[in-house]
Motif scaffolding. Structure first.
Motif, PDB file in Angstrom:
ATOM      1  N   MET A 265       0.786  -1.029   0.033  1.00  0.00           N
ATOM      2  CA  MET A 265      -0.265   0.013   0.113  1.00  0.00           C
ATOM      3  C   MET A 265       0.897   1.422   0.012  1.00  0.00           C
ATOM      4  N   LEU A 266       1.847   1.211   0.720  1.00  0.00           N
ATOM      5  CA  LEU A 266       2.462   2.596   0.973  1.00  0.00           C
ATOM      6  C   LEU A 266       3.430   2.865   0.003  1.00  0.00           C
TER       7      LEU A 266
ATOM      8  N   ILE B  78      -0.459   7.101   9.532  1.00  0.00           N
ATOM      9  CA  ILE B  78       0.529   6.719  10.582  1.00  0.00           C
ATOM     10  C   ILE B  78       0.940   5.459  10.657  1.00  0.00           C
ATOM     11  N   LEU B  79       2.157   5.233  10.582  1.00  0.00           N
ATOM     12  CA  LEU B  79       2.616   3.528  10.645  1.00  0.00           C
ATOM     13  C   LEU B  79       3.235   3.367  11.905  1.00  0.00           C
ATOM     14  N   ILE B  80       2.752   2.686  12.872  1.00  0.00           N
ATOM     15  CA  ILE B  80       3.190   2.269  14.082  1.00  0.00           C
ATOM     16  C   ILE B  80       3.507   0.745  13.994  1.00  0.00           C
ATOM     17  N   TYR B  81       5.158   0.565  13.794  1.00  0.00           N
ATOM     18  CA  TYR B  81       5.670  -0.696  13.398  1.00  0.00           C
ATOM     19  C   TYR B  81       6.539  -1.174  14.596  1.00  0.00           C
TER      20      TYR B  81
ATOM     21  N   SER C 233      16.369  -6.940  12.888  1.00  0.00           N
ATOM     22  CA  SER C 233      15.333  -8.081  12.187  1.00  0.00           C
ATOM     23  C   SER C 233      13.965  -7.266  11.839  1.00  0.00           C
ATOM     24  N   THR C 234      14.240  -6.225  11.645  1.00  0.00           N
ATOM     25  CA  THR C 234      13.314  -5.004  11.078  1.00  0.00           C
ATOM     26  C   THR C 234      13.069  -5.130   9.644  1.00  0.00           C
ATOM     27  N   ALA C 235      12.156  -5.699   8.966  1.00  0.00           N
ATOM     28  CA  ALA C 235      12.047  -5.835   7.409  1.00  0.00           C
ATOM     29  C   ALA C 235      11.846  -4.522   7.172  1.00  0.00           C
ATOM     30  N   PHE C 236      12.396  -4.037   5.866  1.00  0.00           N
ATOM     31  CA  PHE C 236      12.160  -2.741   5.082  1.00  0.00           C
ATOM     32  C   PHE C 236      12.326  -1.419   6.014  1.00  0.00           C
ATOM     33  N   LEU C 237      13.389  -1.851   6.789  1.00  0.00           N
ATOM     34  CA  LEU C 237      13.584  -0.628   8.008  1.00  0.00           C
ATOM     35  C   LEU C 237      14.108   0.722   7.158  1.00  0.00           C
ATOM     36  N   GLU C 238      15.181   0.475   6.301  1.00  0.00           N
ATOM     37  CA  GLU C 238      15.646   1.554   5.782  1.00  0.00           C
ATOM     38  C   GLU C 238      14.994   2.304   4.773  1.00  0.00           C
ATOM     39  N   GLU C 239      14.004   1.423   3.970  1.00  0.00           N
ATOM     40  CA  GLU C 239      12.971   2.048   2.897  1.00  0.00           C
ATOM     41  C   GLU C 239      12.101   2.620   3.816  1.00  0.00           C
ATOM     42  N   LEU C 240      11.668   2.400   4.922  1.00  0.00           N
ATOM     43  CA  LEU C 240      10.514   3.101   5.521  1.00  0.00           C
ATOM     44  C   LEU C 240      10.966   4.482   6.121  1.00  0.00           C
ATOM     45  N   LYS C 241      12.196   4.311   6.575  1.00  0.00           N
ATOM     46  CA  LYS C 241      12.837   5.528   7.295  1.00  0.00           C
ATOM     47  C   LYS C 241      13.138   6.560   6.410  1.00  0.00           C
TER      48      LYS C 241
ATOM     49  N   MET D 248      11.118   6.943   3.480  1.00  0.00           N
ATOM     50  CA  MET D 248       9.866   7.398   2.511  1.00  0.00           C
ATOM     51  C   MET D 248       9.545   8.530   2.807  1.00  0.00           C
ATOM     52  N   ASP D 249       9.502   9.308   1.762  1.00  0.00           N
ATOM     53  CA  ASP D 249       9.166  10.647   1.591  1.00  0.00           C
ATOM     54  C   ASP D 249       8.155  11.008   1.033  1.00  0.00           C
ATOM     55  N   MET D 250       6.923  10.976   1.759  1.00  0.00           N
ATOM     56  CA  MET D 250       5.538  11.242   1.678  1.00  0.00           C
ATOM     57  C   MET D 250       5.016  12.321   2.479  1.00  0.00           C
ATOM     58  N   PRO D 251       4.315  13.629   1.995  1.00  0.00           N
ATOM     59  CA  PRO D 251       3.893  14.418   3.049  1.00  0.00           C
ATOM     60  C   PRO D 251       2.977  14.096   4.102  1.00  0.00           C
ATOM     61  N   ASN D 252       2.134  13.127   3.856  1.00  0.00           N
ATOM     62  CA  ASN D 252       1.105  12.772   4.663  1.00  0.00           C
ATOM     63  C   ASN D 252       1.447  11.404   5.318  1.00  0.00           C
ATOM     64  N   PHE D 253       2.672  11.200   5.508  1.00  0.00           N
ATOM     65  CA  PHE D 253       3.263   9.818   6.262  1.00  0.00           C
ATOM     66  C   PHE D 253       3.761  10.224   7.294  1.00  0.00           C
TER      67      PHE D 253
END
Length: 158
Positions: free
Chosen positions: A89-90, A103-106, A113-121, A123-128
């Protein structure tokens, strides 16, 4: 999606099929999934199969999709590898520049062991807004409480 391995190198009583959540954006032509590689026959087989090995995709099911209403705020509460459908979705929101307010609480045990950590950190989206919580990582300087104890922060952000 339900995946069946064809002639896997390892077998056990659980069989040669498993369900996986699709992790790629719907814009992509290749189906991708993510999993933790545990010590089961199925996961050992996946680990050892060469890239390009054919598998059967028996079914793609589910209605766990991105809501179409962009006027509301959405809070995704996720633990561990349960992040996979949310990544889909993201990634779609980012690619399409959609105005969803997320708002993602992960929560995970630790950063390693955190999957996709760097990608999530990154993630440049104005409403995220990303709230990470590591419940068992002595090097983590951020939130350490379990998700149930972190929800109170959401009200302050919204």
């Amino acid at each position: 999606m339900r995946v069946k391995l064809i002639n896997p190198p390892y077998q056990d009583a659980e069989g040669d099929e498993r369900f996986f959540s699709i992790v790629n954006s719907p814009n992509r032509k290749i189906l991708s999934f993510a999993t933790r590689l545990r010590d089961t026959a199925f996961k050992k087989s996946i680990r050892e199969l060469p890239v390009g090995t054919e598998v059967e995709v028996l079914r793609i099911l589910g209605k766990f999709t991105l809501p179409s209403d962009t006027s509301k705020h959405y809070v995704f509460l996720v633990g561990g590898i349960g992040i996979t459908p949310f990544m889909s979705m993201l990634r779609f929101i980012k690619e399409e520049k959609l105005p969803h307010k997320i708002i993602l609480i992960y929560s995970n045990r630790d950063q390693a062991s955190t999957a996709f950590l760097e990608e999530l950190k990154s993630m440049d989206m104005p409403n995220f807004k990303l709230i990470l919580t590591m419940t068992d990582d002595p090097n983590w300087q951020g939130e350490k409480r379990m998700i149930v104890n972190t929800i109170s922060r959401v009200k302050a952000i919204m």
